[in-house]
Motif scaffolding. Structure first.
Motif, mmCIF file in Angstrom:
data_model
loop_
_atom_site.group_PDB
_atom_site.id
_atom_site.type_symbol
_atom_site.label_atom_id
_atom_site.label_comp_id
_atom_site.label_asym_id
_atom_site.label_seq_id
_atom_site.Cartn_x
_atom_site.Cartn_y
_atom_site.Cartn_z
ATOM 1 N N LEU A 8 92.697 26.178 -34.201
ATOM 2 C CA LEU A 8 91.496 26.815 -34.735
ATOM 3 C C LEU A 8 90.275 26.447 -33.890
ATOM 4 C CD1 LEU A 8 90.030 28.460 -36.912
ATOM 5 C CD2 LEU A 8 89.892 26.352 -38.268
ATOM 6 N N ARG A 9 90.167 25.169 -33.523
ATOM 7 C CA ARG A 9 89.018 24.714 -32.716
ATOM 8 C C ARG A 9 89.025 25.391 -31.351
ATOM 9 N NH1 ARG A 9 84.203 24.231 -33.055
ATOM 10 N NH2 ARG A 9 83.211 22.698 -31.761
ATOM 11 N N LEU A 10 90.198 25.484 -30.725
ATOM 12 C CA LEU A 10 90.296 26.172 -29.429
ATOM 13 C C LEU A 10 89.858 27.626 -29.559
ATOM 14 C CD1 LEU A 10 93.667 24.808 -28.001
ATOM 15 C CD2 LEU A 10 91.402 24.526 -26.987
ATOM 16 N N SER A 11 90.278 28.277 -30.621
ATOM 17 C CA SER A 11 89.909 29.671 -30.849
ATOM 18 C C SER A 11 88.395 29.817 -31.023
ATOM 19 C CB SER A 11 90.640 30.189 -32.088
ATOM 20 O OG SER A 11 90.225 31.479 -32.406
ATOM 21 N N GLN A 12 87.797 28.911 -31.790
ATOM 22 C CA GLN A 12 86.344 28.946 -31.993
ATOM 23 C C GLN A 12 85.608 28.736 -30.672
ATOM 24 O OE1 GLN A 12 86.112 25.787 -34.865
ATOM 25 N NE2 GLN A 12 86.041 27.195 -36.600
ATOM 26 N N LEU A 13 86.055 27.768 -29.886
ATOM 27 C CA LEU A 13 85.414 27.503 -28.595
ATOM 28 C C LEU A 13 85.552 28.695 -27.655
ATOM 29 C CD1 LEU A 13 86.447 23.784 -28.043
ATOM 30 C CD2 LEU A 13 84.129 24.651 -28.403
ATOM 31 N N THR A 80 58.330 19.551 -27.192
ATOM 32 C CA THR A 80 56.892 19.603 -26.951
ATOM 33 C C THR A 80 56.442 21.024 -26.622
ATOM 34 O OG1 THR A 80 56.852 17.322 -26.193
ATOM 35 C CG2 THR A 80 55.037 18.722 -25.477
ATOM 36 N N MET A 81 57.306 21.769 -25.938
ATOM 37 C CA MET A 81 56.955 23.145 -25.561
ATOM 38 C C MET A 81 57.430 24.160 -26.601
ATOM 39 S SD MET A 81 57.401 23.207 -21.403
ATOM 40 C CE MET A 81 59.150 22.860 -21.386
ATOM 41 N N GLY A 82 57.855 23.687 -27.768
ATOM 42 C CA GLY A 82 58.280 24.593 -28.831
ATOM 43 C C GLY A 82 59.676 25.155 -28.632
ATOM 44 N N CYS A 83 60.485 24.423 -27.886
ATOM 45 C CA CYS A 83 61.844 24.868 -27.602
ATOM 46 C C CYS A 83 62.857 23.876 -28.169
ATOM 47 C CB CYS A 83 62.074 24.990 -26.093
ATOM 48 S SG CYS A 83 61.038 26.220 -25.294
ATOM 49 N N GLU A 84 64.082 24.316 -28.222
ATOM 50 C CA GLU A 84 65.190 23.471 -28.666
ATOM 51 C C GLU A 84 66.162 23.329 -27.512
ATOM 52 O OE1 GLU A 84 68.778 23.631 -31.965
ATOM 53 O OE2 GLU A 84 67.048 24.939 -32.185
ATOM 54 N N LEU A 85 66.666 22.125 -27.301
ATOM 55 C CA LEU A 85 67.665 21.906 -26.257
ATOM 56 C C LEU A 85 69.030 22.317 -26.782
ATOM 57 C CD1 LEU A 85 68.669 20.737 -23.546
ATOM 58 C CD2 LEU A 85 68.903 18.544 -24.718
ATOM 59 N N VAL A 86 69.720 23.138 -26.007
ATOM 60 C CA VAL A 86 71.086 23.533 -26.320
ATOM 61 C C VAL A 86 71.901 23.282 -25.059
ATOM 62 C CG1 VAL A 86 72.592 25.456 -26.957
ATOM 63 C CG2 VAL A 86 70.267 25.326 -27.883
ATOM 64 N N TYR A 87 72.994 22.534 -25.197
ATOM 65 C CA TYR A 87 73.851 22.339 -24.019
ATOM 66 C C TYR A 87 75.284 22.597 -24.415
ATOM 67 C CZ TYR A 87 75.159 17.676 -25.737
ATOM 68 O OH TYR A 87 75.628 16.631 -26.484
ATOM 69 N N VAL A 88 76.095 22.907 -23.408
ATOM 70 C CA VAL A 88 77.469 23.320 -23.681
ATOM 71 C C VAL A 88 78.356 22.950 -22.488
ATOM 72 C CG1 VAL A 88 77.064 25.647 -22.766
ATOM 73 C CG2 VAL A 88 78.879 25.290 -24.428
ATOM 74 N N LEU A 89 79.607 22.641 -22.773
ATOM 75 C CA LEU A 89 80.604 22.431 -21.728
ATOM 76 C C LEU A 89 81.455 23.699 -21.670
ATOM 77 C CD1 LEU A 89 81.753 18.807 -22.615
ATOM 78 C CD2 LEU A 89 80.026 19.513 -20.964
ATOM 79 N N VAL A 90 81.686 24.202 -20.472
ATOM 80 C CA VAL A 90 82.408 25.455 -20.278
ATOM 81 C C VAL A 90 83.518 25.222 -19.258
ATOM 82 C CG1 VAL A 90 82.163 27.855 -19.530
ATOM 83 C CG2 VAL A 90 80.280 26.732 -20.716
ATOM 84 N N PRO A 91 84.723 25.716 -19.525
ATOM 85 C CA PRO A 91 85.790 25.574 -18.526
ATOM 86 C C PRO A 91 85.364 26.217 -17.208
ATOM 87 C CG PRO A 91 86.678 26.445 -20.587
ATOM 88 C CD PRO A 91 85.183 26.442 -20.717
ATOM 89 N N LYS A 92 85.745 25.601 -16.102
ATOM 90 C CA LYS A 92 85.395 26.148 -14.792
ATOM 91 C C LYS A 92 85.982 27.541 -14.600
ATOM 92 C CE LYS A 92 84.801 21.709 -12.552
ATOM 93 N NZ LYS A 92 85.270 20.785 -11.523
#
Length: 147
Positions: A8-13, A80-92
């Motif tokens: 299920l987790r793999l499918s969601q990712l 501070t600039m009114g933004c949210e940090l979003v980061y992600v790991l993606v398969p090459k």
């Protein structure tokens, strides 16, 4: 992790990859500088909002461009600039499901090639080595799924 939950987790990712791969890559000068400039803010103005100097913001921008910035610092400047940090790991390449299957496929290839080598020494080398590798990988992956 139980197999059903892992699947299920793999499918969601993998579903999230559709969105992530459509995003633009990080700008060459980094996100901090790009967003700051797009908002029409100077380094000094951002620094003032953060209770830091303009030079500190310049250092953050430089650190980000050189892949040396911490997530904590990046999150702080973004906020501070009114933004949210979003980061992600993606398969090459490919999907997370393919990435998870890779070790099984590599081991199957090694094992089949070893048998094919032995068969070649006995002048019995099969012509369809790639198909044999794929069949063995599928057999192992299917066996793993039924456990």
């Amino acid at each position: 992790m139980k197999r059903e939950f892992r699947k299920l987790r793999l499918s969601q990712l993998d579903r999230s990859l559709l969105v992530v791969r459509s995003l633009m890559p990080r700008p060459s000068g980094g996100w901090i500088a790009s967003v700051r400039q797009a908002l029409g803010l100077s380094q000094r103005q951002v620094g003032k909002k953060m209770h830091a100097s303009g030079q500190a913001i310049q250092q953050f921008e430089k650190a980000e461009a050189e892949d040396r910035i911490t997530l904590r610092a990046l999150r702080r400047v973004a906020g501070t600039m009114g933004c949210e940090l979003v980061y992600v790991l993606v398969p090459k390449s490919g999907s997370f499901a393919e990435l998870a299957e890779q070790p099984t496929r590599e081991q199957a290839a090694l094992d089949v090639k070893s048998v094919v080598h032995t068969m070649a020494l006995e002048d019995q080398k099969p012509e369809n080595t790639n198909q044999l590798i794929e069949d063995e990988a599928q057999r192992r992956l299917n066996r793993r799924k039924t456990r």
